[in-house]
Design a protein around this motif. Sequence first.
Motif, short mmCIF file in Angstrom:
data_model
loop_
_atom_site.label_atom_id
_atom_site.label_comp_id
_atom_site.label_asym_id
_atom_site.label_seq_id
_atom_site.Cartn_x
_atom_site.Cartn_y
_atom_site.Cartn_z
N ASN A 1 0.83 -1.20 0.00
CA ASN A 1 0.00 0.00 0.00
C ASN A 1 0.86 1.25 0.00
O ASN A 1 2.01 1.25 0.47
CB ASN A 1 -1.02 0.01 1.15
N LEU A 2 0.31 2.29 -0.60
CA LEU A 2 1.00 3.56 -0.77
C LEU A 2 0.24 4.61 0.04
O LEU A 2 -0.98 4.75 -0.08
CB LEU A 2 1.05 3.95 -2.24
N HIS A 3 0.98 5.36 0.86
CA HIS A 3 0.39 6.34 1.77
C HIS A 3 0.65 7.76 1.27
O HIS A 3 1.70 8.04 0.69
CB HIS A 3 1.00 6.20 3.17
N THR A 4 -0.32 8.64 1.52
CA THR A 4 -0.17 10.06 1.21
C THR A 4 -0.59 10.87 2.43
O THR A 4 -1.14 10.32 3.40
CB THR A 4 -1.06 10.45 0.02
N ALA A 5 -0.35 12.18 2.37
CA ALA A 5 -0.71 13.03 3.51
C ALA A 5 -2.21 13.02 3.76
O ALA A 5 -2.65 13.03 4.92
CB ALA A 5 -0.22 14.46 3.24
N LEU A 6 -3.02 12.99 2.69
CA LEU A 6 -4.46 12.99 2.86
C LEU A 6 -4.97 11.65 3.38
O LEU A 6 -5.98 11.59 4.09
CB LEU A 6 -5.14 13.34 1.53
N TYR A 7 -4.24 10.58 3.05
CA TYR A 7 -4.62 9.24 3.50
C TYR A 7 -3.43 8.57 4.18
O TYR A 7 -2.77 7.70 3.59
CB TYR A 7 -5.11 8.41 2.31
N PRO A 8 -3.16 8.96 5.42
CA PRO A 8 -1.97 8.42 6.11
C PRO A 8 -2.05 6.92 6.37
O PRO A 8 -1.02 6.27 6.53
CB PRO A 8 -1.94 9.21 7.43
N ALA A 9 -3.26 6.35 6.40
CA ALA A 9 -3.39 4.90 6.59
C ALA A 9 -3.23 4.14 5.29
O ALA A 9 -3.18 2.91 5.29
CB ALA A 9 -4.75 4.57 7.23
N GLY A 10 -3.14 4.85 4.18
CA GLY A 10 -2.99 4.21 2.87
C GLY A 10 -4.04 4.69 1.90
O GLY A 10 -5.23 4.71 2.22
N GLU A 11 -3.60 5.13 0.71
CA GLU A 11 -4.55 5.61 -0.31
C GLU A 11 -4.92 4.51 -1.30
O GLU A 11 -6.08 4.37 -1.66
CB GLU A 11 -3.96 6.82 -1.04
N ILE A 12 -3.94 3.75 -1.76
CA ILE A 12 -4.23 2.62 -2.65
C ILE A 12 -3.47 1.39 -2.15
O ILE A 12 -2.40 1.51 -1.54
CB ILE A 12 -3.90 2.91 -4.13
N LYS A 13 -4.02 0.21 -2.44
CA LYS A 13 -3.39 -1.03 -2.01
C LYS A 13 -3.76 -2.14 -2.97
O LYS A 13 -4.74 -2.05 -3.72
CB LYS A 13 -3.81 -1.41 -0.58
N GLY A 14 -2.97 -3.21 -2.91
CA GLY A 14 -3.27 -4.39 -3.72
C GLY A 14 -2.56 -5.60 -3.16
O GLY A 14 -1.40 -5.52 -2.76
N PHE A 15 -3.27 -6.74 -3.12
CA PHE A 15 -2.69 -7.99 -2.66
C PHE A 15 -1.90 -8.65 -3.78
O PHE A 15 -2.34 -8.67 -4.93
CB PHE A 15 -3.78 -8.94 -2.16
N PHE A 16 -0.76 -9.22 -3.44
CA PHE A 16 0.05 -9.96 -4.41
C PHE A 16 -0.54 -11.35 -4.60
O PHE A 16 -0.79 -12.07 -3.63
CB PHE A 16 1.50 -10.06 -3.94
N ARG A 17 -0.75 -11.71 -5.87
CA ARG A 17 -1.29 -13.02 -6.20
C ARG A 17 -0.27 -13.79 -7.03
O ARG A 17 0.37 -13.21 -7.92
CB ARG A 17 -2.58 -12.88 -7.00
N PRO A 18 -0.11 -15.08 -6.76
CA PRO A 18 0.83 -15.87 -7.58
C PRO A 18 0.42 -15.83 -9.05
O PRO A 18 -0.77 -15.87 -9.38
CB PRO A 18 0.70 -17.29 -7.00
N SER A 19 1.40 -15.74 -9.91
CA SER A 19 1.12 -15.70 -11.34
C SER A 19 2.18 -16.52 -12.07
O SER A 19 3.12 -17.02 -11.48
CB SER A 19 1.10 -14.26 -11.85
N SER A 20 1.99 -16.64 -13.37
CA SER A 20 2.94 -17.37 -14.19
C SER A 20 2.88 -16.81 -15.59
O SER A 20 1.96 -16.09 -15.95
CB SER A 20 2.64 -18.87 -14.19
N GLY A 21 3.83 -17.15 -16.38
CA GLY A 21 3.86 -16.69 -17.75
C GLY A 21 5.07 -17.25 -18.46
O GLY A 21 5.83 -18.06 -17.90
N SER A 22 5.26 -16.82 -19.70
CA SER A 22 6.37 -17.30 -20.49
C SER A 22 6.68 -16.30 -21.59
O SER A 22 5.86 -15.43 -21.91
CB SER A 22 6.05 -18.67 -21.11
N GLN A 23 7.87 -16.43 -22.15
CA GLN A 23 8.26 -15.56 -23.25
C GLN A 23 7.75 -16.07 -24.59
O GLN A 23 7.62 -15.30 -25.53
CB GLN A 23 9.78 -15.42 -23.28
N THR A 24 7.50 -17.35 -24.67
CA THR A 24 7.04 -17.94 -25.93
C THR A 24 5.70 -18.64 -25.72
O THR A 24 5.30 -18.91 -24.59
CB THR A 24 8.06 -18.96 -26.47
N PHE A 25 5.04 -18.93 -26.83
CA PHE A 25 3.72 -19.57 -26.74
C PHE A 25 3.63 -20.71 -27.73
O PHE A 25 4.01 -20.58 -28.90
CB PHE A 25 2.61 -18.55 -27.05
#
Length: 511
Positions: free
Chosen positions: A111-135
């Motif tokens: 989460n990212l905090h600002t003066a107007l929102y000291p408890a946090g203005e935006i946030k996001g949970f990390f989710r496991p992911s996957s991918g590849s360079q080729t298909f």
Amino acid sequence: PPPPPPPDETGGSLYLATLTPQNGAATGGSGSATLTLTKDQTSAVLRYSYAGLTGPLTSQHIHASDGTILFDVDTAKPQADGSRVWQIKAAGTFDKAEILAALRGGECYLNLHTALYPAGEIKGFFRPSSGSQTFTPPPAPPPLPGGTPTAEDAARFLLQATYGPRPGEILQQKGFARWLDEQFALPVTSHLAYYEQLAGAGEEPATGLVRESFFDQAVNGPDQLRQRVAFALSELVVVSDRDADVRNNPVSLASYLDLLTQHAFGNFRELLEAVTLSPTMGVYLDMAGSSRTIPDLGLNPNENYAREILQLFSIGLYALHPDGTLRLDTDNQPIPTYDQEVVKALSRAFTGWTLGGQDQRDPRRFFRPERNFRVPMEPWAAFHDTGEKLLLDGAVLPAGQSAQADLEQAHDVIFQHPNVGPFFCRFLIQRLVTSNPSPAYVYRCGQAFENNGAGVRGDLKAVLRAVLLDYEARAAEVAARPDAGHLREPMVRLVGLLRAVDAEPRNGRWR
């Protein structure tokens, strides 16, 4: 001193987070983040970007779900590419093993905090992911058994394609393909007509009357596939009567539901433009009254809808392979589909529209229009930005074009993006069939989106046939797996129960 060299990310585990307003913060802020856990699990590399915050950052952290700060981002010096290295070690009551378990379980957030929102203005949970360079395209699935469907498969089909079967409903002899053809041919019933009939008979105008129409069609409507798909679409191209402009104008909700039912079996390109020009969406995501930059009036294009049509409605944040998995760059990082400059350019392309039926001789009506929710929004040339605009993947809208031309060409650019098929198909599969579709399932449905067999892209009938008749939707051995199926939304469960017991409303109306 310079920061130590970055850790080797080869073979690491990738996690993604989408940053949205925290705890109802009144902000237009948003962002995204990636976290690569090294193969030896001793450190992780954080990369993130954001836009639209109410002010400069005051602090930034990775937390456990209980709020414990696991990594104070400000204590790590930025690497040459702007990334930060998290040396994973005990924090608070969490030892290293517990931190790693929380990360794997999707329980850590940035989460990212600002003066107007000291408890946090935006946030996001990390989710496991996957991918590849080729298909590599996946192999075809095994053939489904022929003959008459079993009773179990017929019931499962109806639970996927409708709100649920009625007592005595027979589908086995008819077959699934014929049932789909019959559903596609049924006429559309209007929520707006239902609402206006009741409101005209003296009922208090309120969105409750629209809900009454929704329940009436969902429970009793013969066009069950259309009703079910329209509800799914309402979870993608979202509006809500929690917004005062929508709540105070019930016609707006009825008209919007009609729009979704009318386009449920059409083409995705037409659906997308209809949603953009919907006055309900216009007031909900602020495109109505969005003007070109006029410094003397302090006006700038509103970026809200431009961002949402990309992130939520059509292509998402990162480049996808045709099977919906992430396409990674040479550093094994996700490839952003767009950046803030594209959002700005698209917001300029969408300027000059407001609710329809206004007197354009009165410029005040552009910003304060009569509340007409029965017709699409209309363009006002005086408020449209006619400059050149650089959109997705280098596509250019030339200078001097009208608001109509810019809007149509912008939709063409979005519609042709390779992400749209797998992005939309994965969404639709999750709403109708299973929360965990395999990449091969997404790929097969995406191919139907690309080409319906007659060279047409975006044919929703072809997509629905692919989704509902696919091996993973119909095979009994797939249905028996513990990761098959999906948790139905409470509304779907409730309507399904009403249909299962052949419920009738008291006094003939679903109040």
